[in-house]
Design a protein around this motif. Structure first.
Motif: not given
Length: 190
Positions: A18-23, A25-29, A38-41
């Motif tokens: 469900v959230f793959a596409f929103p994630m 977008l959040m990564w890009l933002i 945009g990913f914090f590991i």
């Protein structure tokens, strides 16, 4: 395999779909807003004190060298403020559930220098998988705001918050059951 791992894996699979596409977008933002990936590991301490890589959406500008981050030490981005307010920055941890390093509910994984240094009966916390949410997240929903108000956030964390979290997490591990986990999950979301 017990009910909890089946529940975790099934729900995480559904939510990731469900959230793959929103994630994305959040990564890009977050990438644009922070000027970094945009990913914090980040390395956290998991079950049996084993380090693992935890995934989040980046919400702060700068590099993380101090285990206690506040708005005094790092700038919270506009998107980061939104993501953290609604806990959207935690969504990539669905990957941690799918790879077996985390659960939906459990003690929150901490950085090296805290959980890995637990001694005696406190080490019971390390006998379960860490969670995206848990009883300490319910009590300290506004932890960042609490730390922002302290003149010495690290000292306050070490002397007040950390000790209380250890006691709360020990009680959770000793008394955990699936129905209590569902209630914690419900209370976290709603």
């Amino acid at each position: 395999m017990g009910l909890k791992p089946i529940f975790d894996y099934t729900l995480a699979s559904i939510l990731l779909a469900v959230f793959a596409f929103p994630m994305l977008l959040m990564w890009l933002i977050a990438s644009w807003d922070t000027g970094q990936n945009g990913f914090f590991i980040h390395t956290r301490i998991g079950k049996n004190a084993k380090p693992f890589k935890m995934f989040k959406i980046r919400t702060l500008k700068g590099h993380y060298t101090d285990p206690i981050t506040t708005e005094k030490t790092h700038q919270l981005t506009k998107s980061g403020r939104f993501f953290t307010r609604y806990k959207l920055d935690e969504l990539p941890q669905l990957l941690n559930i799918l790879n077996g390093t985390m659960s939906f509910v459990g003690p929150r994984p901490d950085v090296a220098g805290y959980a890995d240094e637990l001694e005696g009966e406190d080490r019971i916390i390390l006998s379960v998988k860490p969670g995206i949410t848990g009883p300490t997240q319910l009590k300290y929903r506004n932890e960042r705001e609490i730390l922002n108000k302290q003149s010495d956030p690290k000292k306050f964390n070490d002397e007040v918050l950390w000790r209380d979290k250890v006691e709360i997490n020990k009680a959770y591990v000793r008394n955990q059951n699936f129905m209590k986990d569902l209630k914690i999950l419900w209370d976290t979301v709603f």
